[in-house]
Scaffold this motif. Sequence first.
Motif, PDB file in Angstrom:
ATOM      1  N   UNK A 150       0.848  -1.210   0.000  1.00 18.31           N
ATOM      2  CA  UNK A 150       0.000   0.000   0.000  1.00 18.31           C
ATOM      3  C   UNK A 150       0.880   1.255   0.000  1.00 18.31           C
ATOM      4  N   UNK A 151       1.949   1.226   0.789  1.00 15.95           N
ATOM      5  CA  UNK A 151       2.857   2.388   0.876  1.00 15.95           C
ATOM      6  C   UNK A 151       3.662   2.527  -0.412  1.00 15.95           C
ATOM      7  N   UNK A 152       4.042   1.390  -0.998  1.00 17.96           N
ATOM      8  CA  UNK A 152       4.763   1.428  -2.274  1.00 17.96           C
ATOM      9  C   UNK A 152       3.862   2.040  -3.354  1.00 17.96           C
ATOM     10  N   UNK A 153       2.561   1.694  -3.306  1.00 17.65           N
ATOM     11  CA  UNK A 153       1.628   2.229  -4.307  1.00 17.65           C
ATOM     12  C   UNK A 153       1.535   3.755  -4.205  1.00 17.65           C
ATOM     13  N   UNK A 154       1.481   4.265  -2.984  1.00 19.38           N
ATOM     14  CA  UNK A 154       1.377   5.726  -2.810  1.00 19.38           C
ATOM     15  C   UNK A 154       2.643   6.420  -3.331  1.00 19.38           C
ATOM     16  N   UNK A 155       3.794   5.798  -3.105  1.00 15.64           N
ATOM     17  CA  UNK A 155       5.047   6.379  -3.627  1.00 15.64           C
ATOM     18  C   UNK A 155       5.025   6.422  -5.158  1.00 15.64           C
ATOM     19  N   UNK A 156       4.602   5.305  -5.745  1.00 12.53           N
ATOM     20  CA  UNK A 156       4.522   5.219  -7.215  1.00 12.53           C
ATOM     21  C   UNK A 156       3.524   6.253  -7.758  1.00 12.53           C
ATOM     22  N   UNK A 157       2.382   6.384  -7.083  1.00  5.88           N
ATOM     23  CA  UNK A 157       1.364   7.347  -7.535  1.00  5.88           C
ATOM     24  C   UNK A 157       1.977   8.748  -7.622  1.00  5.88           C
ATOM     25  N   UNK A 158       2.805   9.078  -6.632  1.00  6.42           N
ATOM     26  CA  UNK A 158       3.401  10.418  -6.623  1.00  6.42           C
ATOM     27  C   UNK A 158       4.393  10.614  -7.764  1.00  6.42           C
ATOM     28  N   UNK A 159       5.073   9.547  -8.169  1.00  2.00           N
ATOM     29  CA  UNK A 159       5.993   9.678  -9.309  1.00  2.00           C
ATOM     30  C   UNK A 159       5.215  10.080 -10.564  1.00  2.00           C
ATOM     31  N   UNK A 160       4.057   9.452 -10.741  1.00  2.00           N
ATOM     32  CA  UNK A 160       3.249   9.753 -11.931  1.00  2.00           C
ATOM     33  C   UNK A 160       2.608  11.128 -11.780  1.00  2.00           C
ATOM     34  N   UNK A 161       2.069  11.369 -10.582  1.00  2.00           N
ATOM     35  CA  UNK A 161       1.370  12.642 -10.330  1.00  2.00           C
ATOM     36  C   UNK A 161       2.304  13.832 -10.536  1.00  2.00           C
ATOM     37  N   UNK A 162       3.529  13.722 -10.033  1.00  2.00           N
ATOM     38  CA  UNK A 162       4.467  14.841 -10.162  1.00  2.00           C
ATOM     39  C   UNK A 162       4.762  15.171 -11.624  1.00  2.00           C
ATOM     40  N   UNK A 163       4.710  14.155 -12.463  1.00  2.00           N
ATOM     41  CA  UNK A 163       5.021  14.378 -13.876  1.00  2.00           C
ATOM     42  C   UNK A 163       3.819  14.913 -14.666  1.00  2.00           C
ATOM     43  N   UNK A 164       2.618  14.393 -14.363  1.00  2.00           N
ATOM     44  CA  UNK A 164       1.478  14.658 -15.250  1.00  2.00           C
ATOM     45  C   UNK A 164       0.411  15.590 -14.676  1.00  2.00           C
ATOM     46  N   UNK A 165       0.496  15.917 -13.391  1.00  2.00           N
ATOM     47  CA  UNK A 165      -0.636  16.619 -12.771  1.00  2.00           C
ATOM     48  C   UNK A 165      -0.793  18.056 -13.253  1.00  2.00           C
ATOM     49  N   UNK A 166       0.195  18.579 -13.971  1.00  2.00           N
ATOM     50  CA  UNK A 166      -0.006  19.913 -14.556  1.00  2.00           C
ATOM     51  C   UNK A 166      -0.949  19.851 -15.754  1.00  2.00           C
ATOM     52  N   UNK A 167      -1.166  18.623 -16.299  1.00  2.00           N
ATOM     53  CA  UNK A 167      -2.013  18.488 -17.481  1.00  2.00           C
ATOM     54  C   UNK A 167      -3.189  17.524 -17.301  1.00  2.00           C
ATOM     55  N   UNK A 168      -3.059  16.600 -16.360  1.00  2.00           N
ATOM     56  CA  UNK A 168      -4.138  15.622 -16.136  1.00  2.00           C
ATOM     57  C   UNK A 168      -4.936  16.065 -14.918  1.00  2.00           C
TER      58      UNK A 168
END
Length: 464
Positions: A150-168
């Motif tokens: 569960x904690x690994x998933x949250x870390x991974x989510x942030x990797x994606x979020x940091x890259x795409x959240x300016x557009x998604x």
Amino acid sequence: MNPVAVPGLVLPEVTFPPSFKWGVATSSYQIEGAVAEDGRAPSIWDTFSRVPGAVVGGDHGDVACDHYHRMPQDVALIKSLGVDTYRFSVAWPRVQPHGQGPVNPAGLAFYDRLTDELLAAGVDPWVTLYHWDLPQGLEDAGGWPNRDTAYRFADYAMLVFNKLSDRVTTWTTLNEPWCSAWLGYATGVHAPGRKDPDAALAAVHHLLLGHGLATQRMREAGGEHTFGITLNMGTADPATDTETDRGAARRADGMGLRIYLDPLCKGAYPQDIVDDLAAQGSAFPVRDGDLEIISTPFEVLGVNFYFGQDFSGTDEHGNTVDTAGHPVVREVKPGTARTAMDWPITPERFTQLLVRLHRDYPGLPLVITENGAAFDDTADETGFVADDDRTSYLAEHIAAVAAAREQGADIRGYFAWSLLDNFEWAEGYAKRFGIVHVDYATQVRTPKQSALWFRDTITRNRSR
Ligand code: FCB
């Protein structure tokens, strides 16, 4: 594409406001292929699909629809359908190959390019962070039954979020945790193929915990975003009006729907199911504070609907308990019409489900994130499929959504499953859900009649 006439088909007329969002959906492992490129490591589906007998025909996702290499053409195809939005999932083993540690920039770059391509085409990207392709490295460390995942998933989510959240703007965490937990760890028909009901209960809890942790962290990072989760849901009615069958339907509804929605929306597992499990010596591995994390507020519930079910509390021999001493919960399929998956066609149950969600979990906007059907398609010499059956299925189910809206349900969009024929998990490539036909030998895509009907339906509703 020319306007489609669907001769001989009587399809219900549907009416939606111009603000209603129309989309098509896919998932990473089912379409991407390129499983060993740009640093991607194996997922549990790469491993599981190699187990003899696990997938029909020994199929796997090594090439699939080759979307990884054909992404710009596929985005052009999506645009040609006139949809507002495209729901895709990010492959965790591309972004973080072993499920922990640093980001793999080459893998993440694919979703960066996809996002830009979609936006340039005027199509809004809708991200699903997890559609079942767990990095094999995390399964080797215990998988979803292991709390750390569960904690690994949250870390991974942030990797994606940091890259795409300016557009998604729309971020959904999990696709169908019931399938991940139950099919993956209890019945073993999906990856990773374990058959351990207590491991499945732990997986349920850790998937929900991962959803809550990721949602909290993404929200804390700031910005204007919509967060959510997608659940597969049906209806569970008693096969006959007896106490035994009513009990079976209650258990099925509890294990299929309420053990997800109650903790997410109400901060507690349903007591009747907690009691049932306790009677069997089982429990969710809840720690202090978990339910507060799991019930962190979110803005959209993704609903995946394929069929409704009836349940009987007796087996074929009249027994009410199974060999393990547990109460029988036996599915009895309603009606007679079936898809190629042998799934019953029950649009009226779709309306029933949506109205029930609106009643039991009020204030939560709904979007249909998947709905569609597999049929045994026959392509003509041009690759065109005149899929009356799929066209009717979509039309009837979209009409069922309209009926639920008329009864007050707050439903804001509808995604057809799926854009393309693709790798249908344990069924391999034999079952085709696409509104666009894929010739796997040539990778040529040809919109089916259902795609043309869908496009015209969207156009008609926009110009009301
Ligand atoms: C759903 C899955 C999706 C697809 C459809 C048919 O359970 O989310 O990937 O396989 O079923």
